[in-house]
Scaffold this motif. Structure first.
Motif, mmCIF file in Angstrom:
data_model
loop_
_atom_site.group_PDB
_atom_site.id
_atom_site.type_symbol
_atom_site.label_atom_id
_atom_site.label_comp_id
_atom_site.label_asym_id
_atom_site.label_seq_id
_atom_site.Cartn_x
_atom_site.Cartn_y
_atom_site.Cartn_z
ATOM 1 N N ARG A 29 0.827 -1.207 0.000
ATOM 2 C CA ARG A 29 0.000 0.000 0.000
ATOM 3 C C ARG A 29 0.865 1.264 0.000
ATOM 4 O O ARG A 29 0.496 2.286 -0.573
ATOM 5 C CB ARG A 29 -0.942 0.001 1.200
ATOM 6 N N ARG A 30 2.025 1.181 0.628
ATOM 7 C CA ARG A 30 2.927 2.326 0.675
ATOM 8 C C ARG A 30 3.727 2.486 -0.611
ATOM 9 O O ARG A 30 3.988 3.615 -1.055
ATOM 10 C CB ARG A 30 3.890 2.188 1.861
ATOM 11 N N PRO A 33 2.284 2.986 -6.572
ATOM 12 C CA PRO A 33 1.737 4.310 -6.865
ATOM 13 C C PRO A 33 0.215 4.282 -6.910
ATOM 14 O O PRO A 33 -0.403 3.257 -7.225
ATOM 15 C CB PRO A 33 2.324 4.625 -8.249
ATOM 16 N N GLU A 34 -0.400 5.405 -6.586
ATOM 17 C CA GLU A 34 -1.861 5.479 -6.578
ATOM 18 C C GLU A 34 -2.447 5.150 -7.948
ATOM 19 O O GLU A 34 -3.526 4.561 -8.053
ATOM 20 C CB GLU A 34 -2.293 6.875 -6.131
ATOM 21 N N LYS A 35 -1.716 5.489 -9.005
ATOM 22 C CA LYS A 35 -2.226 5.253 -10.354
ATOM 23 C C LYS A 35 -2.084 3.798 -10.793
ATOM 24 O O LYS A 35 -2.649 3.404 -11.818
ATOM 25 C CB LYS A 35 -1.508 6.151 -11.352
ATOM 26 N N LYS A 37 -2.811 0.098 -11.352
ATOM 27 C CA LYS A 37 -4.043 -0.689 -11.362
ATOM 28 C C LYS A 37 -3.805 -2.159 -11.663
ATOM 29 O O LYS A 37 -4.646 -2.998 -11.367
ATOM 30 C CB LYS A 37 -5.014 -0.124 -12.411
ATOM 31 N N TYR A 58 -6.363 -4.831 -7.205
ATOM 32 C CA TYR A 58 -5.559 -4.750 -8.421
ATOM 33 C C TYR A 58 -5.934 -5.854 -9.408
ATOM 34 O O TYR A 58 -6.242 -6.981 -9.000
ATOM 35 C CB TYR A 58 -4.066 -4.867 -8.089
#
Length: 251
Positions: A29-30, A33-35, A37, A58
């Motif tokens: 989670r850390r 990257p947020e993007k 998928k 994911y």
């Protein structure tokens, strides 16, 4: 990967999924990257990371060259109601079975050092980079062979677990050679008073941290960071038998 024939059926008795998830989920989670998928697990084994990352939201696919490990992975994923595409392929040649690029590629659990030579390691790393979208992230977790060879311990802490139906014990002995390290694993599995004994031999290329760093860069990755645990402690800040490389494909 012939060494996993038979051992695949015992592997999940050795590696506790719940304990492993508690140790690794926060790390992903850390780091991811947020993007991001989509994730490709390049040595998916019995499916732990495919399952965990799928449950984290994911899109996940897995690759492994061991038919035995893939058979167990299918069973594990189906038991969790997860639909994950799995491919039987050598990571060095996996482009032949993939039909997309990924935001992240993984090689976890000391899998990459199964490659017997530096040339094979470089080809595997190059194939992993090729599977990434521009700017995608690569995560590699393996044993810190520098630390293992420094301590040169013959035996490492064993696993023992007793439950209602019986017990499992795994005893590890390590043989150290100049260009190969061999893990000898004795399994004792008791069910309803009946015990089974198994001996498995797993061989690794004891690649050093500096050499892996160089190979990752030669494979075309950039912005490399190296950690010694899943809490993102920089490598060298404390003694550990874990080493984690995080790098990126060129944008």
């Amino acid at each position: 990967m012939d060494s996993y024939t038979g051992f695949a059926e015992r592997f999940d008795l050795l590696i506790d999924w719940d304990r492993r998830r508690k140790r690794e989920e926060t790390f992903f989670r850390r780091v991811l990257p947020e993007k991001a998928k989509s994730v490709l697990d390049c040595h998916c084994g019995t499916g732990f990371h495919c399952a965990m990352l799928s449950e984290m939201g994911y899109y996940t696919e897995g690759v492994d060259c061991s038919e035995d490990m893939l058979r167990v992975a299918v069973r594990n994923l189906e038991a969790r109601g997860l639909s994950v595409r799995l491919h039987k392929a050598d990571v060095k040649e996996m482009q032949s079975v993939l039909d997309r690029k990924f935001d992240c590629v993984l090689s976890m659990g000391n899998s990459l050092p199964h490659e017997p030579t530096d040339d094979c390691l470089l080809k595997a790393l190059a194939s992993m980079r090729q599977a990434l979208v521009p700017g995608g992230i690569c995560i590699i977790h393996m044993e810190d062979y520098d630390a293992l060879y420094k301590d040169h311990d013959r035996f490492i802490p064993s696993t023992y677990r007793r439950h209602q139906n019986g017990a499992e014990a795994f005893i590890f002995a390590i043989d150290y050679f100049q260009d190969q390290v061999v893990f000898n694993i004795l399994s004792i599995i008791e069910r309803e008073g009946n015990a089974e004994f198994h001996a498995d031999v797993v061989k690794y290329n004891p690649v050093s941290v500096k050499k892996m760093e160089r190979l990752i860069q030669e494979a075309g990755f950039t912005d490399l960071a190296i950690y010694c645990d899943f809490r993102l402690t920089p490598h060298g800040m404390r003694e550990s038998y874990d080493v984690i490389f995080v790098a990126y494909a060129p944008a």
